[in-house]
Design an enzyme around this catalytic site. Structure first.
Site, PDB file in Angstrom:
ATOM      1  N   GLY A 497       0.838  -1.187   0.000  1.00 35.76           N
ATOM      2  CA  GLY A 497       0.000   0.000   0.000  1.00 35.76           C
ATOM      3  C   GLY A 497       0.869   1.231   0.000  1.00 35.76           C
ATOM      4  N   LYS A 522       6.312  -0.530   7.581  1.00 35.80           N
ATOM      5  CA  LYS A 522       5.870   0.816   7.229  1.00 35.80           C
ATOM      6  C   LYS A 522       7.100   1.700   7.087  1.00 35.80           C
ATOM      7  CE  LYS A 522       1.380   0.692   9.508  1.00 35.80           C
ATOM      8  NZ  LYS A 522       0.508   1.329  10.507  1.00 35.80           N
ATOM      9  N   ASP A 627      -8.826   7.479  14.998  1.00 37.65           N
ATOM     10  CA  ASP A 627      -8.959   7.201  13.559  1.00 37.65           C
ATOM     11  C   ASP A 627      -9.501   5.800  13.339  1.00 37.65           C
ATOM     12  OD1 ASP A 627      -8.917   7.572  10.894  1.00 37.65           O
ATOM     13  OD2 ASP A 627      -6.754   7.517  10.650  1.00 37.65           O
TER      14      ASP A 627
END
Length: 863
Positions: A497, A522, A627
């Site tokens: 992603g 990440k 979130d």
């Protein structure tokens, strides 16, 4: 007679009670004069109808009575009465009967009820506001019957003159203080007293209260509530404004017509201290000023470029100096000065400095470099200064000019020799893409290979980065010291992603026992990396370090990747690899993928229960997620949902956010009402987001509030609107979901209560079966099919846990054996800047496209 005369005669007979149909009134109501409080009775009889519906009328309106009775006087002859037991003034008026027959209306004669009693008022005296000793009039009007009616005035408890005929006007010469007054109306039946009125003396208004400042973008709006009006209309207010710098600077006052009680303040400096106060004016004069309201205007990007950029150059250092900006030029709090430079026409990595000077090592490498500097605030950077070209001192240039002449002559000789050798070589050989193949005389050709590029595996590697090289605070450094993973143990794979601030990659981690673990990494983008970006990324890792719950993603470690030519290393957060990706994509593909599949209600409830358990764990540790959404929940190989992305998601994913300023984003359609209004986040605001996530799960990944723009969500919610119940959603599940959206945060359920509710719902669906029901998917990972078509249910691994696979994540039937894992020294030798995996054709794997190419970009608003 003509036709019109016949019609008129017919209508006259029908209104009079007689017509050719035989309908006639044999009794009509009569006029009555009744004393107030006594009874009155009106009668009416009609002949010619079998069962008439006789209606009583008063002043043109129907009278409705539940106890009306009809008396039979004979065949087709009926009588009825209208009675009033205690007559009051409102019963006075004109009465008659009506009956309908064949769409025609027949009316009786009309009669009056006249009520005698004490007078009743047609006009009572009203309150008066006046200046001291200014004359004014008071009016009082009353009627009977019986007539006549006389009026007597009382002012301040004293009778004013004698009785006067009604209506009466009292002229008052003036008063200097507030007094009460009323009038009396008298006839032969008695006396009625009016309301008590007041004479108010007009005074100065009171100071305005509740001053507030609302700042939106660069617009500043001052609002206030008016104080006591002083019994006179307030039509104008005066706003005084001052700016506080080294000394107070009073600005011209502004006159505002009210209402509304607000004023847009224009021409204010950015990031400056201001004070405002308000006074309001009525016809008496101006009120005292309100208390000063102090506020600071929003920041802006600097308006000017730094001036006087200069340099001092030596063989060891390059020193840059420039003039700092004034406060009015800066227009905000200075974060850093940004220095950009080019060398040989190519832009180099920008540098950030806190002070208006820079000391760069290795002065010789900056010859012929061009520098520019800009000041940066939290909103952005201002204009760039004029380019400054770095040249060596005059004496150094003179010494070097002779060296350049020699170098140019040598280069010219080498070029000529090279051209001659190349021409000779073309006659003897032919080029291949790998080297030169020489063909000697004879039947066979011998091939000699010359490598196009070489490198040494024994060359010095880049020094591995440590936490000490990042410049982060000691507390954060100590928290992460025991989870730091060496860069040499990680090999990055293809991208899973990508977002505005970074990417998520598949990777392989070499463990201490030499086994390899598949993980997800990440990585922040290198071109936006700064000390602040790195610290923000590592703070999320520090949060996750202490998480230990099956429904909360757990940190494996943190690694720092050193790249050639970069000042700071790139942080990488190492997380468990989630086989089925994020929950939002999984739900979308169940509806819209190339091979759609069904998800039972029990499975969807289990997803929601997993999220609720994870959030209950986080809230018990006083963690606010801020979130929560399906896109930030991950699905592992056992179909267990884990809550993820504690802050870093704001830097990786770019959909469904509302941009504030230039860097922060908010997930508008998931945010609670109070968070949108006041930017306040609590566990109760996470509960609101959980309700929206439940809606996402039950709709299989639909975007919340379809048809509502992000800018319209707040107004939509403030009107009391909420997400509608999804189709095929049970009412009891929707009640749980809807309870999360109470406008009062304290009225929302806790995550602990939500876990209990969802567990009960799961058990009610299938109490005899486990919560995690098996799903049948096509699994090709093992290379063996459970049947002729290869479809089978979940397989049990060595640990007894089911191994899941889904159709869109099919793996090749044979494992790839020829991946080239490139070490950091090889990446340096071939000019690469990234550790990566080479595909079978020798080229890096392309970044995968979104399976559905579905992004919620429409939900992003830039402001």
């Amino acid at each position: 007679m003509n036709l019109s005369v016949w019609v008129l005669l017919f209508l006259a007979r029908s209104r009079g009670g007689i017509c050719g149909s035989g309908v006639a009134f044999t009794k009509h109501p009569t006029n009555q004069t009744v004393s107030q409080g006594n009874a009155a009775r009106l009668g009416c009889a009609v002949q010619g109808l079998t069962e008439p519906d006789i209606m009583w009328m008063k002043d043109g309106e129907k009278l409705y009575s539940t106890d009306q009775m009809f008396i039979t006087l004979g065949e087709q002859h009926w009588e009825t009465y209208h009675s009033v037991k205690s007559v009051q003034q409102q019963d006075a008026g004109q009465y008659w009967c009506e009956v309908e027959f064949h769409d025609l209306t027949f009316s009786s004669e009309r009669a009056w009820i006249t009520v005698e009693g004490v007078p009743h008022f047609l006009q009572e005296p009203q309150d008066v506001s006046t200046l001291p000793n200014v004359s004014f009039n008071l009016t009082c009007a009353a009627v009977g019957p019986p007539e006549p009616v006389e009026v007597l005035w009382w002012l301040g408890g004293v009778q004013e003159g004698g009785p006067r005929p009604s209506p009466s006007v009292l002229h008052v010469q003036g008063v200097n203080s507030s007094v009460k007054f009323y009038c009396e109306a008298k006839n032969t039946r008695g006396i009625s007293v009016s309301r008590t009125g007041s004479v108010h003396i007009k005074v100065l208004p009171a100071a305005p209260v509740r001053l507030q400042v609302r700042m939106l973008d660069n617009n500043v709006t001052l609002s206030w509530k008016p104080g006591f009006s002083g019994y006179a209309e307030v039509s104008t207010c005066v706003v005084q404004l001052s700016r506080r710098a080294v000394q107070r600077w009073d600005l011209p006052q502004q006159e505002v017509q009210v209402p509304p009680h607000l004023q847009v303040l224009s021409g204010l400096r950015s990031h400056s201290n201001y004070s405002a106060r308000v006074s309001c004016i009525n016809e008496v004069g101006a009120s005292p000023f309100s208390s000063w309201l102090h506020f600071i205007t929003p920041e802006s990007a600097p308006s000017s470029a730094p001036r006087n950029l200069s340099f001092q150059l030596s063989e060891q250092h390059l020193a840059l100096d420039w003039a700092g900006l004034q406060e009015e030029q800066l227009r905000g709090r200075l974060l850093a000065y940004k220095v950009q430079w080019t060398l040989g026409g190519e832009a180099q990595e920008p540098l950030l400095f806190k002070e208006n000077r820079a000391q760069l090592s290795g002065g010789g490498r900056f010859f012929n470099a061009s520098f520019q500097v800009s000041a940066c605030t939290a909103v952005g950077c201002g204009p760039w200064s004029a380019p400054l070209l770095v040249l060596p001192p005059v004496e150094v240039r003179d010494q070097r000019s002779h060296m350049w002449v020699g170098l140019l002559l040598g280069l010219l000789v080498a070029t000529v020799v090279g051209l001659l050798l190349a021409a000779a070589a073309r006659r003897r050989n032919k080029e291949t893409q790998f080297g030169s193949a020489f063909k000697p005389p004879g039947p066979e050709s011998s091939v000699s290979f010359t490598a196009a590029r070489t490198f040494s595996r024994t060359s010095a590697e880049l020094q591995e980065s440590t936490l000490d090289s990042l410049g982060i605070n000691e507390d954060l450094k100590n928290k992460l010291q025991d989870v730091l993973i060496s860069e040499r143990l990680l090999t990055l794979g293809h991208m899973l992603g990508k977002g505005e601030f970074g990417s998520v990659r598949e990777a392989f981690l070499k463990k201490e026992d030499s086994s390899v673990l598949k993980v997800a990494v990440k990585v922040l983008k290198s071109d936006i990396t700064s000390s602040c970006d790195i610290e923000q990324c590592l703070k999320e890792a520090a949060y996750m370090k202490d998480f230990h719950h099956p429904n909360v993603i757990q940190l494996i470690g943190v690694s720092l990747q050193r790249r050639p030519g970069w000042r700071l290393p790139v942080p990488m957060v190492v997380l468990p690899f989630m086989e089925h990706g994020d929950l939002h994509t999984f739900l979308l593909l169940s509806r819209l993928g190339d091979a759609p599949f069904s998800l039972s209600l029990q499975t969807l409830l289990c997803f929601m229960l997993d999220i609720a358990r994870g959030m209950d764990y986080l809230s018990s540790r006083s963690i606010i997620h801020r979130d929560l959404a399906a896109r930030n929940c991950m699905l592992n190989e056992n179909m267990v949902v884990c809550v993820a992305d504690f802050g870093l998601s704001k830097k990786i994913y770019s959909g469904d956010y509302y941009r504030q300023g230039s860097v922060s984003k908010l997930p508008v359609k998931w945010i609670a009402l109070e968070s949108l209004a006041d930017n306040v986040y609590t566990t109760q605001s996470d509960v609101w987001a959980f309700g929206v996530t439940m809606w996402e799960v039950l709709t299989r990944g639909q975007t919340p509030y379809p048809g509502v723009e992000n800018s319209e969500v707040y107004e939509f919610l403030i009107r009391g609107e909420r997400l509608k119940r999804p189709s095929d959603c049970r009412e009891d599940i929707y009640e749980v979901m809807h309870s999360c959206w109470s406008p009062v945060p304290k009225c929302r359920p806790s995550f602990q209560h939500l876990v209990s509710q969802l567990e009960a719902l799961c058990l009610s669906l299938s109490p005899a079966h486990p919560l995690k029901e098996p799903l049948l998917y096509v699994n090709l990972e093992g290379g063996e099919g459970g049947g002729e078509d290869g479809a089978r249910g979940p397989e049990m691994g060595g640990g007894g846990a089911p191994s899941w696979s889904v159709p869109w994540q099919r793996q090749p039937e044979t494992e790839e054996k020829d991946w080239l894992m490139v070490g950091s020294e090889v990446a340096l030798a071939i000019g690469g800047d990234y550790r990566y995996i080479i595909g079978r054709c020798g080229a890096p794997e392309e970044e995968p496209m979104d399976p559905l190419q579905v992004r919620d970009d429409d939900d992003v608003i830039n402001v």
